[in-house]
Motif scaffolding. Structure first.
Motif, short mmCIF file in Angstrom:
data_model
loop_
_atom_site.label_atom_id
_atom_site.label_comp_id
_atom_site.label_asym_id
_atom_site.label_seq_id
_atom_site.Cartn_x
_atom_site.Cartn_y
_atom_site.Cartn_z
N PHE A 1 0.84 -1.21 0.00
CA PHE A 1 0.00 0.00 0.00
C PHE A 1 0.87 1.26 0.00
N SER A 2 1.95 1.23 0.78
CA SER A 2 2.85 2.38 0.83
C SER A 2 3.43 2.69 -0.55
N ARG A 3 3.77 1.65 -1.30
CA ARG A 3 4.29 1.85 -2.66
C ARG A 3 3.22 2.47 -3.56
N ALA A 4 1.99 1.99 -3.40
CA ALA A 4 0.89 2.55 -4.19
C ALA A 4 0.69 4.03 -3.88
N VAL A 5 0.85 4.38 -2.61
CA VAL A 5 0.72 5.80 -2.21
C VAL A 5 1.81 6.64 -2.85
N ARG A 6 3.05 6.15 -2.82
CA ARG A 6 4.16 6.91 -3.40
C ARG A 6 3.97 7.10 -4.91
N GLU A 7 3.53 6.05 -5.59
CA GLU A 7 3.30 6.15 -7.03
C GLU A 7 2.17 7.13 -7.34
N HIS A 8 1.13 7.08 -6.53
CA HIS A 8 0.00 8.00 -6.71
C HIS A 8 0.44 9.46 -6.53
N ASN A 9 1.22 9.71 -5.48
CA ASN A 9 1.60 11.10 -5.17
C ASN A 9 2.51 11.71 -6.23
N LYS A 10 3.19 10.87 -7.02
CA LYS A 10 4.04 11.38 -8.09
C LYS A 10 3.24 11.93 -9.26
N GLN A 11 1.99 11.49 -9.38
CA GLN A 11 1.24 11.83 -10.59
C GLN A 11 -0.16 12.36 -10.33
N SER A 12 -0.44 12.76 -9.11
CA SER A 12 -1.79 13.25 -8.81
C SER A 12 -1.74 14.52 -7.99
N GLU A 13 -2.75 15.37 -8.19
CA GLU A 13 -2.83 16.60 -7.40
C GLU A 13 -3.30 16.33 -5.99
N LEU A 14 -4.07 15.27 -5.80
CA LEU A 14 -4.53 14.91 -4.46
C LEU A 14 -3.41 14.15 -3.75
N THR A 15 -2.84 14.75 -2.72
CA THR A 15 -1.76 14.11 -1.98
C THR A 15 -2.34 13.21 -0.90
N VAL A 16 -1.80 12.01 -0.83
CA VAL A 16 -2.18 11.06 0.22
C VAL A 16 -1.04 10.98 1.21
N GLU A 17 -1.33 11.25 2.48
CA GLU A 17 -0.33 11.13 3.55
C GLU A 17 -0.62 9.86 4.34
N GLU A 18 0.41 9.02 4.46
CA GLU A 18 0.26 7.80 5.25
C GLU A 18 1.09 7.92 6.52
N VAL A 19 0.46 7.66 7.66
CA VAL A 19 1.12 7.66 8.96
C VAL A 19 1.10 6.22 9.46
N ILE A 20 2.29 5.63 9.67
CA ILE A 20 2.39 4.22 10.05
C ILE A 20 2.61 4.09 11.55
N VAL A 21 1.76 3.29 12.18
CA VAL A 21 1.85 3.02 13.62
C VAL A 21 2.19 1.55 13.81
#
Length: 360
Positions: free
Chosen positions: A19-39
């Protein structure tokens, strides 16, 4: 959009990494930024989870490490619930994402539910129907309070439908299995463990309490492995707890026992073995991902579709049944079917679903 991911054991890090990889790939190409906080709750302390572990597996280091491990189930879950709640009050996420069926899964879901934060449960809908398993209790309760239930299989979807989830205010989505995402991604990084040169070998793991804490079952399994190893070597990465029990009971072992292996080494073993014998949940699927037949030394399994497909068989701890089934399963040809666990893009689909719900 902010997502808090709660994990507590090494297998969950592997799942969450997809999922973290999917978030990084998304943030490279989208205006909507997804922030992931891992606990990381610390439920399973693992000395192997050093900086090298995170670097090799390309996993973000946790933003919060709670260090809560050990103790009875109630005490552990309660302490995790208390500290996760503090994190959620600080972070104010849009989603809490939990994986599987550990105490950390349930604690994360409960903390979010009490604060009215939507919960996304990955690996929802799995059932063993054995209420003596703490994992079964954790997955049942987590499903009950989740807003989105991400199922890995059609069987999991059917389980939830039969329990009435299709009439509730929640979404049930079959995205496939995130562990298939991981297997595809990490195959290129597989690493040979320190084992003798074998032309062929069986891979075995034994760790589940129903086997290790029952002397009759444990002796029966070991006798079967000894017999099989006389024909084809059996390689068994053995948990220290299991090894101590075998030594304490003075059980004779005539197969190859090695130290616990890394995920990369386990992938190598899966790639090169002829057959898998296990009481693990995850390894049943991973055997399938690498086209290997599997003999499962348990009385039930959550992955019933593998039994139905004829690529896995349940044998309990019956010595003769283990031997006969192993020899029979060796003749099986295992072809991976995308209908069972998806096509290896589960994490991208999870992220897309969360974004769609967030922006709706």
């Amino acid at each position: 959009m902010k997502v808090v991911t709660v994990i507590g054991a090494r297998p969950q890090f592997v799942k969450a990494a997809t999922f973290s990889r999917a978030v990084r790939e998304h943030n490279k190409q989208s205006e909507l930024t997804v922030e992931e906080v891992i606990v990381h709750t610390g439920q399973h302390f693992d000395a192997n989870m050093s900086d090298v572990f995170f670097e090799e597996m390309d996993i973000p280091k946790p933003n919060y490490s709670l260090g809560i491990g050990g103790g009875n189930h109630g005490a552990m879950t309660g302490r995790q619930l208390e500290q996760i709640e503090t994190v959620l009050l600080t972070e104010q996420p849009d989603w809490v994402l939990v994986y599987g069926d550990t105490n950390s899964t349930l604690a994360g879901a409960l903390a979010a539910a009490k604060l009215h934060i939507p919960i996304a449960h990955v690996e929802a809908g799995l059932r063993s129907y054995n209420m003596r398993m703490p994992e079964e209790i954790n997955r049942l309760l987590t499903d009950q309070i989740s807003s989105i239930l991400f199922c890995p299989t059609t069987t999991a979807v059917s389980n939830l439908q039969s329990e009435g989830f299709n009439t509730r205010d929640c979404d049930v989505v079959n995205v496939g299995d995130v562990m298939l995402d991981a297997a595809k991604h990490y195959t290129k990084s597989s690493k040979r463990p320190n084992i003798p040169e074998f032309s062929s070998f069986h891979l075995c793991t034994i760790h589940r309490a129903e086997n290790t804490d029952d002397e009759v079952r444990l002796r029966s399994i070991i006798r079967a492995l000894n017999t099989l190893s006389a024909t084809t070597p059996v390689v068994c990465p053995l948990h220290p707890r299991t090894r101590k029990l075998i030594d304490k009971l003075n059980i004779e072992v005539n197969f190859t026992v090695i130290e616990p292996v890394s995920y990369f080494e386990m992938i190598w073993l899966l790639e090169h073995c002829s057959l898998v014998l296990t009481d693990s949940g995850g390894l049943q699927k991973e055997a399938y991902f690498f086209s290997k037949p599997c003999v499962t030394m348990r009385d039930q399994t959550e992955w019933v579709e593998l039994i139905e497909a004829g690529v896995n068989t349940l044998v309990g701890a019956d010595e003769q049944l283990i031997i006969e089934s192993a020899n029979r399963m060796l003749e099986k040809s295992v072809a991976v079917d995308s209908e069972l666990y998806g096509s290896g893009i589960a994490s991208k689909d999870i992220l897309s679903t969360l974004i769609a719900k967030h922006t709706a």
